[in-house]
Design an enzyme around this catalytic site. Structure first.
Site, PDB file in Angstrom:
ATOM      1  N   ARG A 150      48.648 -20.602  -7.182  1.00  9.47           N
ATOM      2  CA  ARG A 150      49.133 -19.294  -7.602  1.00  9.47           C
ATOM      3  C   ARG A 150      50.657 -19.295  -7.484  1.00  9.47           C
ATOM      4  NH1 ARG A 150      45.069 -18.842  -9.807  1.00  9.47           N
ATOM      5  NH2 ARG A 150      43.475 -17.228  -9.674  1.00  9.47           N
ATOM      6  N   ASP A 191      51.893 -25.103 -12.857  1.00  4.48           N
ATOM      7  CA  ASP A 191      50.928 -24.531 -13.803  1.00  4.48           C
ATOM      8  C   ASP A 191      50.882 -23.015 -13.640  1.00  4.48           C
ATOM      9  OD1 ASP A 191      48.850 -24.820 -15.819  1.00  4.48           O
ATOM     10  OD2 ASP A 191      47.455 -24.161 -14.249  1.00  4.48           O
ATOM     11  N   GLU A 220      54.215 -14.606 -13.870  1.00  2.00           N
ATOM     12  CA  GLU A 220      53.600 -15.092 -15.113  1.00  2.00           C
ATOM     13  C   GLU A 220      52.827 -14.029 -15.876  1.00  2.00           C
ATOM     14  OE1 GLU A 220      50.816 -18.039 -13.363  1.00  2.00           O
ATOM     15  OE2 GLU A 220      49.189 -16.825 -14.171  1.00  2.00           O
ATOM     16  N   HIS A 273      49.313 -21.827 -16.941  1.00  2.00           N
ATOM     17  CA  HIS A 273      48.040 -21.555 -16.255  1.00  2.00           C
ATOM     18  C   HIS A 273      46.871 -22.177 -17.035  1.00  2.00           C
ATOM     19  CE1 HIS A 273      46.454 -18.731 -12.963  1.00  2.00           C
ATOM     20  NE2 HIS A 273      45.505 -19.617 -13.239  1.00  2.00           N
TER      21      HIS A 273
HETATM   22  P1  NAI Z   1      38.653 -22.965  -1.965  1.00  2.00           P
HETATM   23  O1  NAI Z   1      38.342 -21.609  -1.431  1.00  2.00           O
HETATM   24  O2  NAI Z   1      37.540 -23.950  -2.117  1.00  2.00           O
HETATM   25  O3  NAI Z   1      39.788 -23.646  -1.058  1.00  2.00           O
HETATM   26  C1  NAI Z   1      40.927 -22.957  -0.612  1.00  2.00           C
HETATM   27  C2  NAI Z   1      41.369 -23.606   0.691  1.00  2.00           C
HETATM   28  O4  NAI Z   1      42.570 -22.955   1.113  1.00  2.00           O
HETATM   29  C3  NAI Z   1      40.351 -23.465   1.812  1.00  2.00           C
HETATM   30  O5  NAI Z   1      40.113 -24.704   2.448  1.00  2.00           O
HETATM   31  C4  NAI Z   1      41.002 -22.472   2.764  1.00  2.00           C
HETATM   32  O6  NAI Z   1      40.647 -22.694   4.133  1.00  2.00           O
HETATM   33  C5  NAI Z   1      42.464 -22.765   2.513  1.00  2.00           C
HETATM   34  N1  NAI Z   1      43.331 -21.714   2.999  1.00  2.00           N
HETATM   35  C6  NAI Z   1      43.065 -20.381   3.106  1.00  2.00           C
HETATM   36  N2  NAI Z   1      44.102 -19.744   3.675  1.00  2.00           N
HETATM   37  C7  NAI Z   1      45.039 -20.699   3.943  1.00  2.00           C
HETATM   38  C8  NAI Z   1      46.320 -20.669   4.535  1.00  2.00           C
HETATM   39  N3  NAI Z   1      46.851 -19.521   5.012  1.00  2.00           N
HETATM   40  N4  NAI Z   1      47.002 -21.823   4.641  1.00  2.00           N
HETATM   41  C9  NAI Z   1      46.467 -22.997   4.196  1.00  2.00           C
HETATM   42  N5  NAI Z   1      45.264 -23.085   3.637  1.00  2.00           N
HETATM   43  C10 NAI Z   1      44.544 -21.952   3.504  1.00  2.00           C
HETATM   44  O7  NAI Z   1      39.385 -22.701  -3.332  1.00  2.00           O
HETATM   45  P2  NAI Z   1      39.542 -23.723  -4.570  1.00  2.00           P
HETATM   46  O8  NAI Z   1      38.407 -23.554  -5.503  1.00  2.00           O
HETATM   47  O9  NAI Z   1      39.870 -25.071  -4.056  1.00  2.00           O
HETATM   48  O10 NAI Z   1      40.826 -23.097  -5.300  1.00  2.00           O
HETATM   49  C11 NAI Z   1      42.110 -23.129  -4.706  1.00  2.00           C
HETATM   50  C12 NAI Z   1      43.031 -22.223  -5.490  1.00  2.00           C
HETATM   51  O11 NAI Z   1      43.239 -22.788  -6.789  1.00  2.00           O
HETATM   52  C13 NAI Z   1      42.481 -20.814  -5.788  1.00  2.00           C
HETATM   53  O12 NAI Z   1      42.775 -19.938  -4.703  1.00  2.00           O
HETATM   54  C14 NAI Z   1      43.208 -20.419  -7.030  1.00  2.00           C
HETATM   55  O13 NAI Z   1      44.356 -19.682  -6.654  1.00  2.00           O
HETATM   56  C15 NAI Z   1      43.641 -21.752  -7.659  1.00  2.00           C
HETATM   57  N6  NAI Z   1      43.029 -21.973  -8.972  1.00  2.00           N
HETATM   58  C16 NAI Z   1      43.869 -22.204 -10.031  1.00  2.00           C
HETATM   59  C17 NAI Z   1      43.368 -22.461 -11.292  1.00  2.00           C
HETATM   60  C18 NAI Z   1      44.256 -22.768 -12.462  1.00  2.00           C
HETATM   61  O14 NAI Z   1      43.789 -22.742 -13.615  1.00  2.00           O
HETATM   62  N7  NAI Z   1      45.518 -23.071 -12.248  1.00  2.00           N
HETATM   63  C19 NAI Z   1      41.910 -22.421 -11.538  1.00  2.00           C
HETATM   64  C20 NAI Z   1      41.116 -22.223 -10.336  1.00  2.00           C
HETATM   65  C21 NAI Z   1      41.674 -21.982  -9.108  1.00  2.00           C
END
Ligand code: NAI
Length: 342
Positions: free
Chosen positions: A230, A254, A259, A291
């Site tokens: 993000r 990305d 944005e 994105h």
């Molecule tokens: P996920 O929920 O599987 O993993 C997120 C990780 O971040 C978890 O291990 C969590 O413990 C950790 N986390 C939470 N708070 C934290 C903090 N304060 N400091 C460090 N780590 C922390 O989520 P996933 O599926 O891996 O997605 C990650 C991110 O990718 C999403 O939150 C979303 O913002 C982004 N995303 C971007 C896309 C794009 O098209 N560019 C598409 C899908 C997701």
């Protein structure tokens, strides 16, 4: 069930119509984003279906509730654009927790390789029959240290990809993944030791502007920053200063913190008012994609399928395992008891 579908792109329509028809869920596709001005378009529908740059703040939630709407189906994983706390007790929020973590992790690596091997420059040169290699020197990923912030679904796949390149991995996560074999370090160690830093954590109050004018100085000189998570994880002005001072070697973005009114739209031929974005894009060592990381055909199918399943589960059982609820956090409690969040 009839849902008003906001911020529609051409590629959304086919998979959503296909899965909607199978389950008798109808969508009315609006190109406009959901916000306080456009919320009225949702009148008469059972719910709204929204994406990353739609606004679901308190004012929008109030309007939707007044129209008798009790469901917001996010067709994405992240939900920083939704006031989940305000929504509690008023409107149910569902999301798609995973649709293709591979899509995002692979895009992160595509950006990294493009940046360090100057593929974008080479592509433009050879199109013009310019076969000079001057200025195209890259470096090997093998043996470099990648610092991963957030080791959830996407972060862990990106780690596997980096391991395939023979890179060393260190990681920071608020909640470390058990038995993953990942070496966790504190944030300052990650900042100072990583040749490449890739963000895969959600945007929260804690993670907002993790890269800022103070932390930029802690980064290893020449570091490459990848953000497919993000935009507001990074203070764009601090990033720009880090690039201008040559402390940051390159950035692959990305996502961008401002944005929402720009990405996904065609502004070619227009004057962009956002000077920071314009300056970032003008840098030879910054690559920006709009994105796009999620955008694979597998992901689009999975997004449509899960969103429709969420809607059907909620309407039939009053329960949806992908409901977001700030009170029980990761919804595990509700999941166990298979009951509504409120
Ligand atoms: P996920 O929920 O599987 O993993 C997120 C990780 O971040 C978890 O291990 C969590 O413990 C950790 N986390 C939470 N708070 C934290 C903090 N304060 N400091 C460090 N780590 C922390 O989520 P996933 O599926 O891996 O997605 C990650 C991110 O990718 C999403 O939150 C979303 O913002 C982004 N995303 C971007 C896309 C794009 O098209 N560019 C598409 C899908 C997701």
């Amino acid at each position: 069930m009839k849902f008003a579908f906001f911020d529609t792109k051409q590629y959304d329509i086919e998979p959503f119509e296909k899965y909607g028809q199978k389950k008798n869920v109808k969508f009315k596709f609006y190109e406009t984003k959901l916000n306080e001005d456009t919320a009225k378009l949702a009148k008469g529908f059972d719910g709204v279906c929204v994406f990353v740059n739609d606004t679901v703040n308190a004012a929008v939630i109030d309007k939707l509730q007044n129209y008798g709407i009790n469901a917001v189906a996010l067709r994405c994983a992240g939900y920083n654009n939704v006031d989940v706390r305000y929504a509690f007790g008023k409107i149910h929020i569902f999301h798609v927790p995973a649709y293709s973590p591979y899509a995002v992790a692979e895009h992160a690596m595509a950006l990294l390789l493009t940046s360090i091997r100057r593929i974008h420059k080479a592509y433009n040169r050879t199109k013009e029959f310019n076969f000079s290699l001057s200025g195209l020197t890259g470096f090997d990923l093998h043996g470099k240290t990648a610092g991963i912030i957030g080791t959830g679904k996407i972060g862990q796949i990106f780690i596997d990809i980096c391991r395939g390149f023979g890179m060393n991995i260190i990681a920071y996560d608020k909640f470390s993944a058990e038995n993953s074999g990942i070496e966790y370090v504190d944030l300052d160690t990650l900042f100072s030791e990583s040749d490449i830093i890739s963000f895969h954590c959600p945007l929260t109050e804690e993670t907002h502007h993790m890269i800022n004018s103070v932390t930029v100085d802690k980064l290893k000189k020449g570091v490459i920053i990848i953000n497919t998570s993000r935009g507001a994880l990074i203070d764009s002005s601090a990033l720009l200063e880090g690039i201008k001072s040559r402390h940051i070697g390159a950035a692959c973005l990305d996502v961008y913190e401002e944005e929402s009114d720009i990405f996904f739209e065609d502004f070619s031929g227009h004057i962009i008012d956002d000077d920071t974005l314009a300056r970032l894009i003008s840098m030879p060592n910054i690559i920006v994609t709009s994105h796009q990381a999620f955008l694979t055909s597998e992901a689009l199918e999975n997004i449509a399928k899960t969103t429709v399943e969420n809607i059907v589960a909620f309407s039939e059982n009053g329960f949806c395992e992908n409901e977001l609820c700030y009170r029980c956090g990761c919804i595990e409690d509700c999941k166990k008891e298979r009951k509504r969040c409120f």
